[in-house]
Design an enzyme around this catalytic site. Structure first.
Site, PDB file in Angstrom:
ATOM      1  N   LEU A 146       0.846  -1.187   0.000  1.00 39.67           N
ATOM      2  CA  LEU A 146       0.000   0.000   0.000  1.00 39.67           C
ATOM      3  C   LEU A 146       0.889   1.246   0.000  1.00 39.67           C
ATOM      4  O   LEU A 146       2.075   1.171   0.290  1.00 39.67           O
ATOM      5  CB  LEU A 146      -0.905   0.008   1.230  1.00 39.67           C
ATOM      6  N   SER A 147       0.294   2.385  -0.305  1.00 39.47           N
ATOM      7  CA  SER A 147       1.101   3.606  -0.302  1.00 39.47           C
ATOM      8  C   SER A 147       1.700   3.838   1.079  1.00 39.47           C
ATOM      9  O   SER A 147       2.829   4.319   1.197  1.00 39.47           O
ATOM     10  CB  SER A 147       0.283   4.809  -0.752  1.00 39.47           C
ATOM     11  N   GLU A 148       0.961   3.514   2.159  1.00 40.40           N
ATOM     12  CA  GLU A 148       1.510   3.600   3.510  1.00 40.40           C
ATOM     13  C   GLU A 148       0.959   2.503   4.415  1.00 40.40           C
ATOM     14  O   GLU A 148      -0.206   2.090   4.280  1.00 40.40           O
ATOM     15  CB  GLU A 148       1.221   4.956   4.161  1.00 40.40           C
ATOM     16  N   THR A 149       1.802   2.067   5.316  1.00 43.07           N
ATOM     17  CA  THR A 149       1.459   1.148   6.396  1.00 43.07           C
ATOM     18  C   THR A 149       1.938   1.785   7.690  1.00 43.07           C
ATOM     19  O   THR A 149       3.046   2.325   7.743  1.00 43.07           O
ATOM     20  CB  THR A 149       2.148  -0.213   6.194  1.00 43.07           C
ATOM     21  N   HIS A 182      -3.160  10.817   4.947  1.00 47.61           N
ATOM     22  CA  HIS A 182      -4.208   9.798   5.086  1.00 47.61           C
ATOM     23  C   HIS A 182      -3.823   8.737   6.122  1.00 47.61           C
ATOM     24  O   HIS A 182      -4.701   8.246   6.852  1.00 47.61           O
ATOM     25  CB  HIS A 182      -4.604   9.215   3.718  1.00 47.61           C
TER      26      HIS A 182
END
Length: 278
Positions: free
Chosen positions: A46-49, A78
């Site tokens: 994902l774009s961020e974790t 986000h």
């Protein structure tokens, strides 16, 4: 040794299911090493974790570490909202009316109300983009020099540059390649003045870096508001993002220029446990 930890995946910036930007959130992650965090972020892709930990300062309610598949970020938008949602949903009780998040960018306040909203942290880099970097971005976006109305550094941690185009239509028409040279470009264009825009949105936003377009981006929208809000854009407005990716992101901005708040709807899509080991 493998540890099993509570896990949530939260959709951010849309009130409709599966049309925002997901963030993976691992709870109670104090015993997880940086290497394990990085490996899990690569795996989720994902774009961020993010990883929720106990704070190290009495002013904060929790500490957050934010990873992309390629490294750690001091701040991102986000993931801040999605992790605050996950922390509250898991029973977290803030010390005051607002939540205070500790992260690499310092302390970030998250306000509760109709929707969660974070106070935009100060820009760590602002000012004009030099000619060489702007030429790289323009070429990567597949646009002409005279399509650009303005450009500036609007970096609050992730490294964003902002590029203002003449219209939302021009933003949606961008067909970027992969040659951004390590730069991160946030592109914004207004919907026609005096109209209801796109479902009531004032602007269309897109976020690019090499080989990737981020669906909906809180940090970028914060930087855009600090750059253009109250001047080129209204002080308070709603931004649309993710349209080309078949998302329906809605970023609610209030403040403009000075103290900017960036908010969005949040909802949990996945709950469970994750096993993290060596």
């Amino acid at each position: 040794m493998t540890v099993s930890l509570p896990f949530r995946q939260v959709d951010v910036f849309s009130h409709l299911p599966l049309l925002g930007n997901p963030v993976a959130v691992v709870h109670d992650a104090d015993g997880v090493s940086s290497e394990q965090m990085a490996a899990f972020a690569r795996w989720t892709n994902l774009s961020e974790t993010t990883f929720l930990l106990a704070p190290t300062t009495p002013e904060a309610d929790y500490r957050l570490r934010i990873f992309t598949p390629t490294g750690e970020l001091p701040f991102a938008g986000h993931p801040t909202l999605g992790s605050a949602h996950a922390w509250l949903e898991a029973g977290g009780v803030p010390r005051g009316d607002d939540l205070v998040q500790e992260c690499g960018a310092g302390l970030v306040t998250v306000r509760r109300g109709e929707r969660l909203a974070f106070r935009a942290p100060p820009l760590v880099r602002s000012g004009p983009v030099d000619d060489a970097d702007l030429a790289t971005i323009v070429a990567a976006l597949g646009i002409a020099d005279d399509d650009v109305v303005d450009a500036a550094w609007i970096d609050n941690g992730p490294g964003w540059t902002g590029v203002l185009l003449r219209s939302a239509e021009a933003v949606l028409a961008c067909r970027p390649g992969v040659g951004f040279g390590g730069l991160k470009a946030g592109v914004v264009g207004p919907y026609p003045e005096g109209t209801d825009g796109h479902d009531g949105c004032a602007v269309e936003v897109r976020a690019f870096y090499d080989g990737f377009e981020d669906p909906v981006t809180g940090s970028l929208n914060a930087g855009i508001a600090q750059w253009l809000g109250g001047r080129v854009l209204p002080s308070s407005y709603v931004a649309s993002q993710g349209t080309v990716l078949q998302r329906r992101g809605r970023v609610h901005v209030t403040g403009g220029g000075g103290e900017v708040w960036v908010g969005g709807d949040t909802s949990t899509t996945i709950t469970g446990t994750v096993g993290l080991g060596d």
